[in-house]
Write a protein that holds these residues in place. Structure first.
Motif, mmCIF file in Angstrom:
data_model
loop_
_atom_site.group_PDB
_atom_site.id
_atom_site.type_symbol
_atom_site.label_atom_id
_atom_site.label_comp_id
_atom_site.label_asym_id
_atom_site.label_seq_id
_atom_site.Cartn_x
_atom_site.Cartn_y
_atom_site.Cartn_z
ATOM 1 N N GLY A 86 0.786 -1.193 -0.040
ATOM 2 C CA GLY A 86 0.091 0.027 -0.050
ATOM 3 C C GLY A 86 0.803 1.369 0.055
ATOM 4 N N GLY A 87 2.091 1.231 -0.414
ATOM 5 C CA GLY A 87 3.011 2.445 -0.393
ATOM 6 C C GLY A 87 3.291 2.811 0.978
ATOM 7 N N ARG A 88 3.087 2.130 2.062
ATOM 8 C CA ARG A 88 3.456 2.352 3.440
ATOM 9 C C ARG A 88 4.890 2.233 3.530
ATOM 10 N NH1 ARG A 88 1.174 5.036 7.541
ATOM 11 N NH2 ARG A 88 1.701 4.153 9.282
ATOM 12 N N LEU A 89 5.723 3.754 4.026
ATOM 13 C CA LEU A 89 7.143 3.401 4.303
ATOM 14 C C LEU A 89 7.542 2.453 5.268
ATOM 15 C CD1 LEU A 89 8.238 7.169 3.153
ATOM 16 C CD2 LEU A 89 7.986 4.885 1.897
ATOM 17 N N LYS A 118 4.535 19.732 7.411
ATOM 18 C CA LYS A 118 3.329 19.958 8.094
ATOM 19 C C LYS A 118 2.888 18.388 8.990
ATOM 20 C CE LYS A 118 1.350 23.540 5.717
ATOM 21 N NZ LYS A 118 1.120 23.804 4.168
ATOM 22 N N GLU A 119 3.202 17.470 8.254
ATOM 23 C CA GLU A 119 2.778 16.195 8.833
ATOM 24 C C GLU A 119 4.079 15.167 8.506
ATOM 25 O OE1 GLU A 119 0.082 14.735 4.945
ATOM 26 O OE2 GLU A 119 -0.297 16.380 6.356
ATOM 27 N N PRO A 120 4.199 14.006 9.610
ATOM 28 C CA PRO A 120 5.323 13.168 9.239
ATOM 29 C C PRO A 120 5.101 12.415 7.709
ATOM 30 C CG PRO A 120 4.448 12.699 11.149
ATOM 31 C CD PRO A 120 3.638 13.723 10.537
ATOM 32 N N ILE A 121 6.027 12.223 7.279
ATOM 33 C CA ILE A 121 5.940 11.680 5.545
ATOM 34 C C ILE A 121 6.228 9.938 5.876
ATOM 35 C CG2 ILE A 121 6.898 11.299 3.524
ATOM 36 C CD1 ILE A 121 7.917 14.333 3.620
ATOM 37 N N LYS A 122 5.337 9.218 6.050
ATOM 38 C CA LYS A 122 5.169 7.851 6.373
ATOM 39 C C LYS A 122 4.579 7.038 5.222
ATOM 40 C CE LYS A 122 5.115 8.247 11.215
ATOM 41 N NZ LYS A 122 4.690 8.002 12.461
ATOM 42 N N SER A 123 4.360 7.743 4.021
ATOM 43 C CA SER A 123 3.705 6.836 2.862
ATOM 44 C C SER A 123 4.416 7.520 1.529
ATOM 45 C CB SER A 123 2.311 6.592 2.819
ATOM 46 O OG SER A 123 1.788 8.039 2.836
ATOM 47 N N ALA A 124 4.223 6.859 0.381
ATOM 48 C CA ALA A 124 4.676 7.507 -0.978
ATOM 49 C C ALA A 124 3.901 8.437 -1.356
ATOM 50 C CB ALA A 124 4.694 6.156 -1.814
ATOM 51 N N GLY A 125 3.873 9.494 -2.172
ATOM 52 C CA GLY A 125 3.244 10.441 -2.558
ATOM 53 C C GLY A 125 3.858 11.754 -2.603
ATOM 54 N N SER A 126 3.207 12.914 -2.606
ATOM 55 C CA SER A 126 3.893 14.224 -2.687
ATOM 56 C C SER A 126 3.178 15.043 -1.741
ATOM 57 C CB SER A 126 3.079 14.793 -4.043
ATOM 58 O OG SER A 126 3.467 14.546 -5.370
ATOM 59 N N TYR A 127 4.536 15.766 -1.097
ATOM 60 C CA TYR A 127 4.228 16.530 -0.034
ATOM 61 C C TYR A 127 5.105 17.772 -0.292
ATOM 62 C CZ TYR A 127 3.563 12.107 2.120
ATOM 63 O OH TYR A 127 2.851 10.679 2.461
ATOM 64 N N GLU A 128 4.891 18.877 0.837
ATOM 65 C CA GLU A 128 5.685 20.101 0.718
ATOM 66 C C GLU A 128 6.245 20.324 2.021
ATOM 67 O OE1 GLU A 128 2.489 23.110 -0.364
ATOM 68 O OE2 GLU A 128 2.615 22.549 -2.391
ATOM 69 N N ALA A 129 7.293 21.171 1.891
ATOM 70 C CA ALA A 129 8.058 21.748 2.874
ATOM 71 C C ALA A 129 8.416 22.861 2.834
ATOM 72 C CB ALA A 129 9.518 20.867 2.911
ATOM 73 N N LYS A 142 8.592 21.087 -3.081
ATOM 74 C CA LYS A 142 7.740 19.978 -3.488
ATOM 75 C C LYS A 142 8.726 18.670 -3.265
ATOM 76 C CE LYS A 142 3.769 21.023 -6.141
ATOM 77 N NZ LYS A 142 2.999 20.606 -7.323
ATOM 78 N N ILE A 143 7.946 17.568 -2.377
ATOM 79 C CA ILE A 143 8.768 16.220 -2.305
ATOM 80 C C ILE A 143 8.048 15.266 -2.707
ATOM 81 C CG2 ILE A 143 9.615 14.849 -0.443
ATOM 82 C CD1 ILE A 143 9.686 17.496 1.331
ATOM 83 N N ASN A 144 8.423 14.518 -3.581
ATOM 84 C CA ASN A 144 7.896 13.406 -4.209
ATOM 85 C C ASN A 144 8.666 11.958 -3.559
ATOM 86 O OD1 ASN A 144 6.203 14.645 -5.713
ATOM 87 N ND2 ASN A 144 7.679 14.736 -7.589
ATOM 88 N N VAL A 145 7.943 11.138 -2.939
ATOM 89 C CA VAL A 145 8.401 10.060 -2.195
ATOM 90 C C VAL A 145 7.855 8.776 -2.909
ATOM 91 C CG1 VAL A 145 8.247 8.629 -0.110
ATOM 92 C CG2 VAL A 145 8.228 11.117 0.069
ATOM 93 N N MET A 146 8.893 7.921 -3.614
ATOM 94 C CA MET A 146 8.377 6.936 -4.232
ATOM 95 C C MET A 146 8.744 5.544 -3.509
ATOM 96 S SD MET A 146 9.854 8.619 -7.784
ATOM 97 C CE MET A 146 11.163 9.314 -7.106
ATOM 98 N N ALA A 147 8.221 4.605 -3.848
ATOM 99 C CA ALA A 147 8.427 3.278 -3.309
ATOM 100 C C ALA A 147 9.497 2.593 -3.875
ATOM 101 C CB ALA A 147 7.249 2.617 -3.250
ATOM 102 N N GLN A 148 10.253 2.002 -3.076
ATOM 103 C CA GLN A 148 11.325 1.322 -3.871
ATOM 104 C C GLN A 148 10.955 -0.243 -4.255
ATOM 105 O OE1 GLN A 148 14.878 1.117 -1.425
ATOM 106 N NE2 GLN A 148 16.344 1.205 -3.001
#
Length: 148
Positions: A86-89, A118-129, A142-148
């Motif tokens: 489910g993309g959970r890190l 704003k919130e902890p990054i614990k799953s894949a997706g787009s975030y802002e810092a 923008k932060i794009n987190v991708m699952a390996q």
């Protein structure tokens, strides 16, 4: 007697202020303890020079922060992390990892403590810092987190 304060004094003022004090208070307390200097022409000229240097230094810091903000304006940082179903890190993406990736991808060194998420990054997706480079300058990346 006029005194230039060299340190903050609770009842008188802040460092660099020129205050009028009683002769005894100035000669017997402020001067011996190093809390102030007599307001002579030489000391007043030194104070003016020091104030000019301080203003120039603050202006330079502001210009540097604005230049970094221009470089990072609209920047996208890609981060790859191990993830489960489910993309959970496994763990979370930290400010340290983000600052390292900004350095690697955009060649700009950012202190991790100046970054706000704003919130902890614990799953894949787009975030802002939000990066606070200076009290007057901040930039959103923008932060794009991708699952390996």
């Amino acid at each position: 007697m006029k005194i230039i304060l060299t340190q903050d004094v609770k009842s008188l003022g802040k460092k660099g202020d020129i205050v009028q004090v009683a002769e005894g208070y100035g000669r017997n307390f402020l001067l011996p303890k190093g809390l102030g200097l007599e307001a002579s022409n030489t000391n007043l000229a030194n104070l003016a020079h020091e104030n000019a240097r301080t203003v120039a230094k603050k202006q330079k810091e502001l210009e540097e922060a604005q230049n970094i903000a221009k470089k990072l304006q609209g920047a996208v940082v890609n981060i790859t992390a191990k993830a489960g179903e489910g993309g959970r890190l496994f763990g979370a993406v930290t400010n340290k990892e983000i600052s390292e990736q900004v350095q690697a991808q955009h060649k700009v060194a950012i202190d991790r403590r100046k970054m706000e998420i704003k919130e902890p990054i614990k799953s894949a997706g787009s975030y802002e810092a939000v990066i606070k480079l200076h009290p007057e300058v901040q930039v959103v990346i923008k932060i794009n987190v991708m699952a390996q």
